[in-house]
Design a protein around this motif. Structure first.
Motif: not given
Length: 339
Positions: A62-66
Motif C-alpha cells: 500500500v504505497y499511498l498517502p492518507n
C-alpha cells in the motif's frame, strides 16, 4: 481475546459496523462515509482483488498517502486474509523495489503521482499487478472539478493496461464474489518497515493477535478523558507509521468512532477541521507540535474541543510540552470562562 469481538482485525471491524452502521466512520475533504458505506467499499474492493487473484496469505504493497483508498485497501486485504505492507509514498524506486522483493508482495497499490516510480519497479520485481488511484478519485464530481480548476490537486500521468488497473473502476465494477471469511489470530495482517537506521529496512510483521493486543490498550488510555464511542479523531500522522495505522484501525475496528483524514500536512486545514468537527483526539509526531506552536494564525481558531493529544516516533522536548500545555490550557480557560 477477552473484550474483543474477534481475534482478527476484519472480524472486529465487521462487529463494529453491526453496532453503529449509520455513524460517520470517515471524513475526507468534506466527504463522509458511514460505517456501512465503508464496509461496502472494502468488500467491493476485496471482491475486485480476489478476482485479480489475490488470496489469503498474499501480500500487497500500500504505497499511498492518507486518503480513504489506504483504509479501504487495508480493510479489503483483511477481508481476504491477505497482508497489507505499508510503504511511505515518498520512497524512491530503489527503496520501493527493495521492499517489494523483500516482502514478496505481488500487488502494488499506488497514486498517480508515484506511478512513475512504481512502473520502474514493476519490470524488476515479482509484481504481477498494480492498482492506481488519485487524491480525489472517490470524491463527488464537483469537488474534483473545483480542485482541478483551482489547481489544488496534485496530479501525475499514468496509463492503464495489462495488469495495471484503476482503483475506481475496480470498485465500481466489482461483483459480490468473495470467499468465506477465514481470518485467524496468527495470520499476518500487516507489515511495516523500519527506517533502516541500522542497515537495510526490516519488514516487521504484525499478526492479527499482536496488533489487537496492543490496539485494545491504545484507545483505553484516553477513555477517562474522552469516553469510548464519543471520539472524533483527527489523523495527524502517516498511516504507514506504526502509531498512525494503530490510531486509525483502533478508531474504525474497535471503537466505532469518527476518523478524519487529510492528504497532506496543512496546519490551517487541521485547525479548521478541529473547529468544524469538534475534534476530541489528535495524533501527530513531535515536529508537528513544534510547527503548531510557531504558527502565527493559531489564535484565529477555536481548538477548545480537543481533549486528548498524543505523539510518538521521536523525542518531544520538555520545553515543547511546557509551551503546548501553557497555550492549550490558556485556550481551554478562555473557552470555559475560567480566570
Amino acid at each position: 481475546m477477552e473484550g474483543l469481538a474477534s481475534d482478527s482485525i476484519w472480524g472486529n471491524f465487521e462487529a463494529t459496523v453491526k453496532r453503529v452502521p449509520d455513524r460517520t466512520a470517515l471524513v475526507y475533504l468534506g466527504t463522509s462515509w458511514t460505517y456501512s458505506e465503508l464496509k461496502e467499499s472494502a468488500e467491493r474492493f476485496a471482491a475486485a482483488l480476489y478476482r485479480l487473484g489475490i488470496k489469503r496469505g498474499d501480500k500487497a504493497i500500500v504505497y499511498l498517502p492518507n486518503i480513504p483508498q489506504w483504509l479501504i485497501s487495508c480493510l479489503a486485504l483483511q477481508r481476504l486474509g491477505a497482508t497489507a505492507v505499508a510503504v511511505a509514498p515518498i520512497y524512491t524506486p530503489i527503496d520501493l523495489g527493495y521492499m517489494v522483493n523483500d516482502s514478496g508482495a505481488e500487488t502494488l497499490i499506488c497514486m498517480d503521482t508515484n506511478f512513475g516510480y512504481a512502473t520502474q519497479v514493476l519490470a524488476e520485481s515479482n509484481l504481477k499487478r498494480m492498482v492506481v488511484t488519485t487524491m480525489v478519485e472517490l470524491l463527488p464530481w464537483w469537488k474534483k472539478f473545483m480542485g482541478k480548476a483551482f489547481d489544488r490537486v496534485a496530479e501525475g500521468k499514468f496509463a492503464l493496461g495489462e495488469n495495471i488497473f484503476s482503483f475506481g473502476k475496480l470498485l465500481r465494477h466489482a461483483t459480490s464474489d468473495l470467499p468465506p471469511v477465514s481470518n485467524e489470530g496468527e495470520d499476518i495482517a500487516l507489515m511495516l518497515y523500519t527506517g533502516g537506521t541500522t542497515g537495510l529496512p526490516k519488514g516487521v510483521p504484525y499478526t492479527n493477535y499482536s496488533f489487537l493486543s496492543n490496539a485494545a490498550i491504545h484507545r483505553t488510555i484516553s477513555a477517562p478523558v474522552v469516553p469510548i464511542g464519543e471520539g472524533i479523531i483527527l489523523q495527524g500522522g502517516p498511516l504507514y507509521h506504526n502509531l498512525g495505522i494503530t490510531n486509525a484501525l483502533v478508531c474504525l475496528c474497535l471503537m466505532g468512532e469518527t476518523l478524519i483524514l487529510t492528504p497532506r500536512v496543512n496546519l490551517d486545514a487541521y485547525f479548521d477541521l478541529i473547529q468544524r468537527y469538534k475534534v476530541t483526539n489528535f495524533f501527530g509526531v513531535p515536529a508537528l507540535f513544534r510547527m503548531i506552536l510557531d504558527h502565527d494564525r493559531i489564535e484565529y481558531y477555536d481548538l477548545s474541543s480537543l481533549k486528548y493529544i498524543f505523539t510518538g516516533g521521536d523525542v518531544l522536548p520538555v520545553e515543547t510540552v511546557e509551551r503546548w500545555q501553557k497555550k492549550f490550557n490558556q485556550r481551554l480557560y478562555e473557552a470555559y470562562g475560567i480566570t
